[in-house]
Design an enzyme around this catalytic site. Structure first.
Site, PDB file in Angstrom:
ATOM      1  N   GLU A 165       0.675  -1.239   0.035  1.00  0.00           N
ATOM      2  CA  GLU A 165       0.018   0.118   0.015  1.00  0.00           C
ATOM      3  C   GLU A 165       0.729   1.351   0.113  1.00  0.00           C
ATOM      4  O   GLU A 165       0.249   2.350   0.220  1.00  0.00           O
ATOM      5  CB  GLU A 165      -0.992  -0.185   1.118  1.00  0.00           C
ATOM      6  CG  GLU A 165      -1.978  -1.198   1.096  1.00  0.00           C
ATOM      7  CD  GLU A 165      -2.976  -1.187   2.223  1.00  0.00           C
ATOM      8  OE1 GLU A 165      -2.979  -0.580   3.245  1.00  0.00           O
ATOM      9  OE2 GLU A 165      -4.037  -1.962   2.078  1.00  0.00           O
ATOM     10  N   LYS A 221     -15.853  -1.653   2.394  1.00  0.00           N
ATOM     11  CA  LYS A 221     -15.218  -1.994   1.184  1.00  0.00           C
ATOM     12  C   LYS A 221     -16.526  -2.671   0.222  1.00  0.00           C
ATOM     13  O   LYS A 221     -16.791  -3.882   0.765  1.00  0.00           O
ATOM     14  CB  LYS A 221     -14.211  -3.192   1.619  1.00  0.00           C
ATOM     15  CG  LYS A 221     -13.024  -2.623   2.276  1.00  0.00           C
ATOM     16  CD  LYS A 221     -12.128  -3.758   2.811  1.00  0.00           C
ATOM     17  CE  LYS A 221     -10.760  -3.155   3.515  1.00  0.00           C
ATOM     18  NZ  LYS A 221     -10.087  -4.441   4.158  1.00  0.00           N
TER      19      LYS A 221
END
Ligand code: 2PG
Ligand code: MG
Length: 411
Positions: free
Chosen positions: A196, A328
């Site tokens: 990330e 999500k």
């Protein structure tokens, strides 16, 4: 009306195969590519048909004619039709990646056809405000190699920022400062980053906390705004269900649920943590309740615990497990279900954090979904094209709205 659907295999930020879909609505095309997690909750929607990505794509070609002619602005109807076509609880036949890409691409096309931005389509009467960006500055766990910390994410948030511009500048500065601090400790640091975009130094959890907290203090002092530290522990990924222990293999420590609670409480005190994501494994509702009772002014966040699933959230809300939830879309499968989840979180007075996945695309939809759901925070990293695409989109939206105020945080 949905006029046509095209789909292909493309690649995500880890170089893994994903599904991308183009949906045409009233002559206009919307496009979306599904992201994919590495630390995946057991109750999440399954990404692909068990036979693989190609089989998922072939299936999509088979059933997509059934979607042609549907009213594209009815997000819930599309979600329901896809669930019927799939026929399982977790999209294990048609694949959550396909459900994600079809529903998000349809929403984008519909918004474009109406000449409005996606956030406005999803939330027509919004008094829009900006979410605070949670930035990943140091990666461990499943997002990094074995030399990095056990804890998956060290996240910074400029809670004192007055605008998204100021907030992003602060996060970029902390990210840079963390590298400097790492290099002070290890002159041979290669500049390695995790999935990330956070740095991946060869350190244990404790040193990582020291590095990050001193970095954010420096930036906080320089800019004169409050910046806070939080973590995604992603505890399910190091929970050993046979031993009933949290196994920190890199640190060489094992913690019982009670010791984990103590460990977390100590960290909160020592580093003034304001955000705790998945501090316990995905079935540990009771431990979430205990921690929530013990702490005030701290976001206690369910990710693998709730998996963007409304019934799991309601179960948690009933007993006071946490006070915030990760959203999500691909965890539940469809945009319609995710929007419904967001509405339930609001009713339960849970804060919302709209989040990327560790394997992501350069799509910008996440920024719109965070604004439309009035998420308190958006978690989408700091650097890397697939992370910046979302952050830069926030800047564009801010410009379009004409200086959007930041949403309120309870810290
Ligand atoms: C998480 C996510 C995103 P992954 O655990 O919150 O940061 O990671 O996409 O690997 O599940
Ligand atoms: Mg998480």
């Amino acid at each position: 009306m949905i006029e046509s659907i095209k789909a292909r295999i493309c690649y995500d930020s880890r170089g893994d195969e994903s599904i991308e879909v183009d949906v045409k609505v009233d002559g206009v095309v919307g496009r979306a590519c599904a992201p994919k997690g590495a630390s995946v909750g057991r109750r999440e929607a399954v990404n692909f048909n068990p036979a693989g990505v190609e089989a998922t794509l072939r299936l999509l070609f088979e059933y997509s004619p059934k979607l042609i002619g549907l009213d594209s602005s009815d997000i819930q109807l599309l979600s329901q039709v896809l669930r019927e076509i799939d026929g399982t609880e977790n999209f294990s036949r048609i694949g959550g990646a396909a459900a994600y890409a079809i529903t998000v691409a349809t929403a984008e096309a519909t918004a474009k056809a109406k000449g409005i931005p996606l956030y406005k389509l999803l939330s027509p009467e919004g008094d829009y405000s900006m979410p605070y960006p949670l930035g990943n500055v140091l990666c461990g766990g499943k997002h990094a190699g074995r030399g990095a910390p056990d804890i998956q994410e060290f996240l910074v948030c400029p809670v004192g920022a007055k605008s998204i511009k100021e907030a992003l500048k602060a996060n970029m500065m902390v990210h840079k400062e963390v590298r400097k601090q790492i290099e002070k400790k290890d002159p041979y640091f290669t500049g390695g980053k995790g999935d990330e975009g956070g740095w991946t130094p060869h350190v244990k959890d404790e040193e990582a906390f020291e590095l990050v907290s001193s970095s954010l203090k420096m930036v906080s002092d320089a800019l004169g705004i409050d910046i806070r530290l939080g973590n995604d522990f992603a505890s399910s990924s190091f929970w050993d269900d046979d031993k009933k222990m949290y196994v920190y293999s890199r640190a060489g420590v094992e913690r019982s649920p009670g010791e984990q609670l103590e460990f977390i409480m100590d960290l909160v005190k020592k580093y003034n943590l304001f955000y705790l994501e998945d501090p316990f494994q995905e079935e540990a509702y009771d431990e979430f309740v205990e921690l929530t009772k013990k702490l005030r002014g701290v976001y206690i966040v369910g990710d693998d615990l709730f998996v963007t699933n409304t019934s799991r959230l309601l179960k948690g809300a009933k007993i006071g497990a946490g006070n915030a939830a990760i959203l999500k879309v691909n965890q539940v499968g469809t945009l319609g279900d995710a929007i419904e989840f967001a509405a339930s979180a609001r009713e339960c007075k849970y804060a919302l954090i709209t989040s990327h996945r560790s394997g992501d695309s350069t799509d910008v939809h996440l920024a719109h979904i965070a604004i439309a759901t009035q998420s308190e925070m958006i978690k989408c990293g700091i650097v890397g094209g697939e992370r910046l695409s979302k952050l830069n989109e926030l800047l564009r939206i801010d410009e379009e709205i004409g200086g959007c105020y930041m949403i309120g945080l309870e810290v």
